[in-house]
Scaffold this motif. Structure first.
Motif, PDB file in Angstrom:
ATOM      1  N   PHE A  99      70.145  47.462  27.718  1.00  0.00           N
ATOM      2  CA  PHE A  99      70.580  46.073  27.570  1.00  0.00           C
ATOM      3  C   PHE A  99      69.655  45.321  26.614  1.00  0.00           C
ATOM      4  O   PHE A  99      70.118  44.579  25.740  1.00  0.00           O
ATOM      5  CB  PHE A  99      70.607  45.386  28.936  1.00  0.00           C
ATOM      6  CG  PHE A  99      70.954  43.932  28.862  1.00  0.00           C
ATOM      7  CD1 PHE A  99      72.254  43.530  28.627  1.00  0.00           C
ATOM      8  CD2 PHE A  99      69.977  42.959  29.010  1.00  0.00           C
ATOM      9  CE1 PHE A  99      72.586  42.193  28.555  1.00  0.00           C
ATOM     10  CE2 PHE A  99      70.286  41.619  28.939  1.00  0.00           C
ATOM     11  CZ  PHE A  99      71.596  41.237  28.708  1.00  0.00           C
ATOM     12  N   ILE A 100      68.349  45.518  26.755  1.00  0.00           N
ATOM     13  CA  ILE A 100      67.380  44.855  25.881  1.00  0.00           C
ATOM     14  C   ILE A 100      67.597  45.276  24.430  1.00  0.00           C
ATOM     15  O   ILE A 100      67.557  44.440  23.519  1.00  0.00           O
ATOM     16  CB  ILE A 100      65.945  45.169  26.339  1.00  0.00           C
ATOM     17  CG1 ILE A 100      65.660  44.454  27.656  1.00  0.00           C
ATOM     18  CG2 ILE A 100      64.923  44.780  25.281  1.00  0.00           C
ATOM     19  CD1 ILE A 100      64.366  44.874  28.320  1.00  0.00           C
ATOM     20  N   GLU A 101      67.848  46.554  24.205  1.00  0.00           N
ATOM     21  CA  GLU A 101      68.085  47.031  22.843  1.00  0.00           C
ATOM     22  C   GLU A 101      69.357  46.436  22.249  1.00  0.00           C
ATOM     23  O   GLU A 101      69.383  46.077  21.071  1.00  0.00           O
ATOM     24  CB  GLU A 101      68.152  48.553  22.829  1.00  0.00           C
ATOM     25  CG  GLU A 101      66.808  49.215  23.055  1.00  0.00           C
ATOM     26  CD  GLU A 101      66.899  50.719  23.171  1.00  0.00           C
ATOM     27  OE1 GLU A 101      68.028  51.275  23.055  1.00  0.00           O
ATOM     28  OE2 GLU A 101      65.854  51.345  23.392  1.00  0.00           O
ATOM     29  N   GLN A 102      70.405  46.310  23.036  1.00  0.00           N
ATOM     30  CA  GLN A 102      71.644  45.710  22.548  1.00  0.00           C
ATOM     31  C   GLN A 102      71.437  44.245  22.190  1.00  0.00           C
ATOM     32  O   GLN A 102      71.896  43.785  21.140  1.00  0.00           O
ATOM     33  CB  GLN A 102      72.745  45.832  23.610  1.00  0.00           C
ATOM     34  CG  GLN A 102      73.283  47.225  23.769  1.00  0.00           C
ATOM     35  CD  GLN A 102      74.283  47.322  24.908  1.00  0.00           C
ATOM     36  OE1 GLN A 102      74.462  46.383  25.687  1.00  0.00           O
ATOM     37  NE2 GLN A 102      74.937  48.463  25.015  1.00  0.00           N
ATOM     38  N   GLU A 103      70.741  43.514  23.043  1.00  0.00           N
ATOM     39  CA  GLU A 103      70.486  42.103  22.768  1.00  0.00           C
ATOM     40  C   GLU A 103      69.590  41.947  21.541  1.00  0.00           C
ATOM     41  O   GLU A 103      69.784  41.025  20.746  1.00  0.00           O
ATOM     42  CB  GLU A 103      69.846  41.424  23.980  1.00  0.00           C
ATOM     43  CG  GLU A 103      70.780  41.265  25.146  1.00  0.00           C
ATOM     44  CD  GLU A 103      71.970  40.384  24.824  1.00  0.00           C
ATOM     45  OE1 GLU A 103      71.780  39.297  24.248  1.00  0.00           O
ATOM     46  OE2 GLU A 103      73.100  40.784  25.150  1.00  0.00           O
ATOM     47  N   GLY A 104      68.628  42.837  21.375  1.00  0.00           N
ATOM     48  CA  GLY A 104      67.765  42.801  20.201  1.00  0.00           C
ATOM     49  C   GLY A 104      68.547  43.063  18.923  1.00  0.00           C
ATOM     50  O   GLY A 104      68.293  42.440  17.887  1.00  0.00           O
ATOM     51  N   GLN A 105      69.515  43.981  18.997  1.00  0.00           N
ATOM     52  CA  GLN A 105      70.343  44.278  17.830  1.00  0.00           C
ATOM     53  C   GLN A 105      71.181  43.060  17.438  1.00  0.00           C
ATOM     54  O   GLN A 105      71.302  42.729  16.256  1.00  0.00           O
ATOM     55  CB  GLN A 105      71.253  45.479  18.119  1.00  0.00           C
ATOM     56  CG  GLN A 105      72.076  45.922  16.946  1.00  0.00           C
ATOM     57  CD  GLN A 105      71.219  46.426  15.796  1.00  0.00           C
ATOM     58  OE1 GLN A 105      70.164  46.991  15.995  1.00  0.00           O
ATOM     59  NE2 GLN A 105      71.665  46.203  14.582  1.00  0.00           N
ATOM     60  N   ILE A 106      71.741  42.387  18.423  1.00  0.00           N
ATOM     61  CA  ILE A 106      72.522  41.175  18.154  1.00  0.00           C
ATOM     62  C   ILE A 106      71.639  40.123  17.504  1.00  0.00           C
ATOM     63  O   ILE A 106      72.035  39.472  16.536  1.00  0.00           O
ATOM     64  CB  ILE A 106      73.157  40.642  19.457  1.00  0.00           C
ATOM     65  CG1 ILE A 106      74.236  41.600  19.948  1.00  0.00           C
ATOM     66  CG2 ILE A 106      73.734  39.247  19.258  1.00  0.00           C
ATOM     67  CD1 ILE A 106      74.751  41.295  21.339  1.00  0.00           C
ATOM     68  N   TYR A 107      70.425  39.961  18.017  1.00  0.00           N
ATOM     69  CA  TYR A 107      69.492  38.981  17.461  1.00  0.00           C
ATOM     70  C   TYR A 107      69.151  39.313  16.013  1.00  0.00           C
ATOM     71  O   TYR A 107      69.125  38.433  15.147  1.00  0.00           O
ATOM     72  CB  TYR A 107      68.227  38.952  18.322  1.00  0.00           C
ATOM     73  CG  TYR A 107      67.182  37.980  17.853  1.00  0.00           C
ATOM     74  CD1 TYR A 107      67.376  36.615  17.983  1.00  0.00           C
ATOM     75  CD2 TYR A 107      65.999  38.435  17.282  1.00  0.00           C
ATOM     76  CE1 TYR A 107      66.414  35.713  17.556  1.00  0.00           C
ATOM     77  CE2 TYR A 107      65.030  37.545  16.855  1.00  0.00           C
ATOM     78  CZ  TYR A 107      65.247  36.187  16.993  1.00  0.00           C
ATOM     79  OH  TYR A 107      64.297  35.305  16.562  1.00  0.00           O
ATOM     80  N   GLU A 128      68.260  48.712  31.984  1.00  0.00           N
ATOM     81  CA  GLU A 128      67.638  47.496  31.484  1.00  0.00           C
ATOM     82  C   GLU A 128      67.181  47.675  30.038  1.00  0.00           C
ATOM     83  O   GLU A 128      67.352  46.778  29.209  1.00  0.00           O
ATOM     84  CB  GLU A 128      66.448  47.137  32.372  1.00  0.00           C
ATOM     85  CG  GLU A 128      65.782  45.838  32.017  1.00  0.00           C
ATOM     86  CD  GLU A 128      64.660  45.495  32.980  1.00  0.00           C
ATOM     87  OE1 GLU A 128      63.688  44.884  32.531  1.00  0.00           O
ATOM     88  OE2 GLU A 128      64.762  45.848  34.167  1.00  0.00           O
TER      89      GLU A 128
END
Length: 66
Positions: free
Chosen positions: A40-48, A37
């Protein structure tokens, strides 16, 4: 023959052992799920953050072009 340790039947000792094993496996699964989890949060944060940076660049280009 039916008692192993201080008069406790062997199946009770086996049941206690499996209970501890089950708890250990649940703990391992919980830790693995938390790591997944977090990844996943770190990947989504990078995209943002990349989207924010692109928007800043667009605004800068628009501002300089005026």
């Amino acid at each position: 023959m039916y008692t192993v340790f201080l008069g406790v039947p062997w199946w009770v000792i086996l049941l206690i052992g499996f209970t501890f094993l089950s708890g250990y496996m649940a703990l391992r699964a919980m830790v693995a799920e938390k790591r997944l989890e977090q990844r996943f949060i770190e990947q989504e944060g990078q995209i943002y953050m990349e989207r924010i940076e692109e928007e800043r660049q667009k605004r800068y280009i628009k501002k300089v072009g005026e």
